[in-house]
Design a protein around this motif. Structure first.
Motif, PDB file in Angstrom:
ATOM      1  N   ILE A 264       0.938  -1.126  -0.038  1.00 31.10           N
ATOM      2  CA  ILE A 264       0.077   0.094   0.081  1.00 31.10           C
ATOM      3  C   ILE A 264       0.852   1.179   0.079  1.00 31.10           C
ATOM      4  O   ILE A 264       0.708   2.146  -0.791  1.00 31.10           O
ATOM      5  CB  ILE A 264      -0.930   0.091   1.185  1.00 31.10           C
ATOM      6  CG1 ILE A 264      -2.034  -1.214   1.375  1.00 31.10           C
ATOM      7  CG2 ILE A 264      -1.782   1.291   1.298  1.00 31.10           C
ATOM      8  CD1 ILE A 264      -2.829  -1.358   2.422  1.00 31.10           C
ATOM      9  N   LEU A 268       1.081   3.828  -3.038  1.00 34.53           N
ATOM     10  CA  LEU A 268       0.505   5.120  -3.031  1.00 34.53           C
ATOM     11  C   LEU A 268       1.705   6.243  -3.249  1.00 34.53           C
ATOM     12  O   LEU A 268       1.589   6.946  -3.831  1.00 34.53           O
ATOM     13  CB  LEU A 268      -0.103   5.429  -1.582  1.00 34.53           C
ATOM     14  CG  LEU A 268      -1.278   4.409  -1.467  1.00 34.53           C
ATOM     15  CD1 LEU A 268      -1.724   4.891  -0.056  1.00 34.53           C
ATOM     16  CD2 LEU A 268      -2.430   4.773  -2.355  1.00 34.53           C
ATOM     17  N   PHE A 275      -3.022   9.577   1.229  1.00 37.10           N
ATOM     18  CA  PHE A 275      -3.897   8.693   2.257  1.00 37.10           C
ATOM     19  C   PHE A 275      -5.018   9.528   2.966  1.00 37.10           C
ATOM     20  O   PHE A 275      -4.896   9.851   3.918  1.00 37.10           O
ATOM     21  CB  PHE A 275      -2.781   8.209   3.109  1.00 37.10           C
ATOM     22  CG  PHE A 275      -3.318   6.805   3.757  1.00 37.10           C
ATOM     23  CD1 PHE A 275      -3.627   5.671   3.333  1.00 37.10           C
ATOM     24  CD2 PHE A 275      -3.552   7.035   5.104  1.00 37.10           C
ATOM     25  CE1 PHE A 275      -4.052   4.704   4.088  1.00 37.10           C
ATOM     26  CE2 PHE A 275      -4.086   6.107   5.973  1.00 37.10           C
ATOM     27  CZ  PHE A 275      -4.246   4.797   5.498  1.00 37.10           C
ATOM     28  N   ALA A 279      -9.074   6.177   0.936  1.00 37.47           N
ATOM     29  CA  ALA A 279      -7.784   5.259   1.136  1.00 37.47           C
ATOM     30  C   ALA A 279      -7.963   4.236   2.565  1.00 37.47           C
ATOM     31  O   ALA A 279      -7.671   3.279   2.574  1.00 37.47           O
ATOM     32  CB  ALA A 279      -6.347   6.104   1.255  1.00 37.47           C
ATOM     33  N   LYS A 280      -8.457   4.994   3.602  1.00 38.39           N
ATOM     34  CA  LYS A 280      -8.614   4.253   4.731  1.00 38.39           C
ATOM     35  C   LYS A 280      -9.759   3.333   4.440  1.00 38.39           C
ATOM     36  O   LYS A 280      -9.849   2.149   4.843  1.00 38.39           O
ATOM     37  CB  LYS A 280      -8.911   5.106   5.833  1.00 38.39           C
ATOM     38  CG  LYS A 280      -7.725   6.237   6.228  1.00 38.39           C
ATOM     39  CD  LYS A 280      -8.231   7.132   7.199  1.00 38.39           C
ATOM     40  CE  LYS A 280      -6.931   7.911   7.850  1.00 38.39           C
ATOM     41  NZ  LYS A 280      -7.312   8.739   8.747  1.00 38.39           N
ATOM     42  N   LEU A 283      -8.452   0.271   2.983  1.00 43.24           N
ATOM     43  CA  LEU A 283      -7.760  -0.578   3.722  1.00 43.24           C
ATOM     44  C   LEU A 283      -8.722  -1.138   4.551  1.00 43.24           C
ATOM     45  O   LEU A 283      -8.208  -2.595   4.788  1.00 43.24           O
ATOM     46  CB  LEU A 283      -6.886   0.446   4.619  1.00 43.24           C
ATOM     47  CG  LEU A 283      -5.555  -0.369   5.662  1.00 43.24           C
ATOM     48  CD1 LEU A 283      -4.859  -1.202   4.958  1.00 43.24           C
ATOM     49  CD2 LEU A 283      -5.156   0.778   6.473  1.00 43.24           C
ATOM     50  N   PRO A 354      -8.228   6.786  -4.659  1.00 49.34           N
ATOM     51  CA  PRO A 354      -7.276   6.400  -3.528  1.00 49.34           C
ATOM     52  C   PRO A 354      -7.833   5.090  -3.042  1.00 49.34           C
ATOM     53  O   PRO A 354      -6.855   4.197  -2.676  1.00 49.34           O
ATOM     54  CB  PRO A 354      -7.479   7.516  -2.556  1.00 49.34           C
ATOM     55  CG  PRO A 354      -8.133   8.698  -3.336  1.00 49.34           C
ATOM     56  CD  PRO A 354      -8.955   8.067  -4.308  1.00 49.34           C
ATOM     57  N   ARG A 357      -6.517   2.072  -5.470  1.00 46.50           N
ATOM     58  CA  ARG A 357      -5.076   1.783  -5.541  1.00 46.50           C
ATOM     59  C   ARG A 357      -4.646   1.354  -4.273  1.00 46.50           C
ATOM     60  O   ARG A 357      -3.772   0.717  -4.081  1.00 46.50           O
ATOM     61  CB  ARG A 357      -4.436   3.598  -5.526  1.00 46.50           C
ATOM     62  CG  ARG A 357      -4.890   4.093  -7.018  1.00 46.50           C
ATOM     63  CD  ARG A 357      -4.354   5.316  -7.381  1.00 46.50           C
ATOM     64  NE  ARG A 357      -4.515   6.070  -8.494  1.00 46.50           N
ATOM     65  CZ  ARG A 357      -4.102   7.260  -8.981  1.00 46.50           C
ATOM     66  NH1 ARG A 357      -3.153   7.880  -8.271  1.00 46.50           N
ATOM     67  NH2 ARG A 357      -4.357   7.753 -10.176  1.00 46.50           N
ATOM     68  N   THR A 358      -5.542   1.813  -3.077  1.00 50.00           N
ATOM     69  CA  THR A 358      -5.135   0.974  -1.801  1.00 50.00           C
ATOM     70  C   THR A 358      -5.084  -0.382  -2.058  1.00 50.00           C
ATOM     71  O   THR A 358      -4.496  -1.314  -1.585  1.00 50.00           O
ATOM     72  CB  THR A 358      -5.849   1.726  -0.608  1.00 50.00           C
ATOM     73  OG1 THR A 358      -5.468   3.188  -0.596  1.00 50.00           O
ATOM     74  CG2 THR A 358      -5.482   1.158   0.605  1.00 50.00           C
TER      75      THR A 358
END
Length: 412
Positions: A264, A268, A275, A279-280, A283, A354, A357-358
């Motif tokens: 990750i 990124l 982030f 993005a979170k 995750l 985001p 991509r994460t």
């Protein structure tokens, strides 16, 4: 956004005696700034405290911009009744208020009917009769005992004062807020510097400060996100432990999750992706995706061992059998996310790339490391399990008695 802000700042002209500032971005989209609120009763005192805070914050190089709402003051005519003279002339505060309301704002009285319908009638001074302060001073607010007119200037003082155009309140307290753009790497360090500056101000009694709404909301969101991550890890582990009927095998899969963070961070960084909140979310979604490869691999190894295959051969055979399915599922997921990862689709200004991509970076790293790291963890935890079983059996008193009986029977 920070690069654009710096380019605009460098391109602004230098005007003697003039300061040009860029306003800060407020709301949920801002993550780099710190919002502060000053509390108190008098808006003028709050304005002074705000100026002092801005002056001190400009001395910190990490606070590139300190912006506050524009000066929203306005002029108003304040009528202060002199109560001793008002009592002498028999003029009350209520009567003065009613008369000024009629003269300035007007009052609707009963209309009259015409052949074309009813006409509304509003009584007030003409615009040319209420254009200046002298017109207001000459307003008649009562009559004396001998019938003489009592003017407003005889019983009251009229002054023009600057007051706030609007009064902002939070928790029944008047407040003024400002926004500081923090250019450092650690937001917590910026909040610490802001706390030092704000605590160093000279506050009168009854005045204070606190972090603004959006800054507090961002901190609360970070805490909630950490709690959600921990809750997701616990739920995934609980489900795998119940299905595998083992505590160590799911733990081996869970310990391989941190290796996806390497993918990750690298992905990124290479793509220049922030982030942020999306993005979170990616995750959080990745926790449920990454463990799939580990479940498939561990299940195959356990199946081979139940058939009588020794552990080393079972691990090697399981990795060979599940290599293609693991690579295929990861590849199809990554390829399917490519359109979303390089598009600018959004929902309420929240862009999706985001998150995509994460998931891509974490899935690529976890797929490669699952075939290398997970068998090692599986071996270590399996050895630990067998050692614990031997230790537990050795501590059983009945087992000791059986061993002693067997030794006696053999004549040892």
């Amino acid at each position: 956004m920070e690069e654009i802000r710096l380019k605009i700042s460098d391109g602004l002209p230098v005007i003697p005696g003039c300061r040009i500032e860029l306003s800060g971005q407020s709301g949920r989209q801002n993550r780099e700034g710190i919002n502060v609120s000053l509390y108190g009763d008098d808006p003028r005192v709050l304005e002074r405290l705000l100026r002092d805070a801005r002056t001190r914050l400009r001395e910190h190089p990490d606070f590139s911009q300190v912006s506050a709402p524009r000066d929203s003051t306005r002029e108003e005519v304040q009528v202060r009744l002199r109560r001793d003279l008002a009592r002498r002339y028999g003029v009350s505060t209520q009567s003065v208020s009613q008369i000024l309301g009629i003269l300035m704002r007007g009052r609707q009285v009963r209309g009259f009917r015409t052949s074309e319908g009813e006409v509304d009638v509003i009584v007030r001074l003409r615009p040319e009769d209420r254009s200046g302060l002298e017109d207001l001073r000459s307003a008649v607010v009562g009559y004396g005992d001998d019938g003489e007119e009592i003017l407003l200037s005889q019983v009251a003082e009229l002054r023009i004062e600057k007051v706030a155009a609007q009064v902002q309140r939070e928790d029944r307290q008047t407040y003024a807020n400002f926004f500081a753009t923090y250019s450092g790497d650690k937001k917590d360090e910026g909040i610490r510097q802001m706390t030092e500056v704000m605590d160093g101000l000279d506050y009168p009694e009854g005045y204070g400060w606190s972090l603004g709404f959006w800054t507090r909301r961002n901190q609360q969101s970070d805490q909630e996100w950490i709690f959600n991550i921990l809750l997701a890890l616990f739920m995934v582990y609980f489900v795998m432990a119940s299905l595998f009927e083992s505590l160590t095998h799911p733990l081996a899969i869970m310990l391989s999750l941190p290796f996806s963070v390497v993918g990750i961070a690298g992905f990124l960084l290479i793509t220049g992706t922030p982030f942020n909140i999306m993005a979170k979310i990616g995750l959080l979604v990745l926790i449920g995706i990454v463990v799939n490869n580990g479940i498939v691999l561990i299940d195959r190894i356990n199946t081979l061992r139940r058939r009588g295959v020794d552990r080393r051969r079972a691990i090697l055979q399981g990795c060979r059998d599940r290599f293609r399915p693991i690579v295929m599922t990861a590849t199809t997921t990554v390829v399917g996310l490519i359109p979303l990862a390089y598009s600018y689709s959004s929902f309420f200004d929240l862009r999706y790339f985001p998150m995509a991509r994460t998931v891509m970076g974490g899935l690529i790293a976890s797929t490669v490391l699952t075939l290398l790291v997970l068998p090692t963890y599986y071996t270590l935890f399996d050895d630990l399990t067998m050692w614990l079983k031997r230790s537990w059996q050795a501590s059983d008193p009945a087992a000791w008695e059986r061993r002693l009986s067997a030794a006696d029977s053999e004549g040892v």
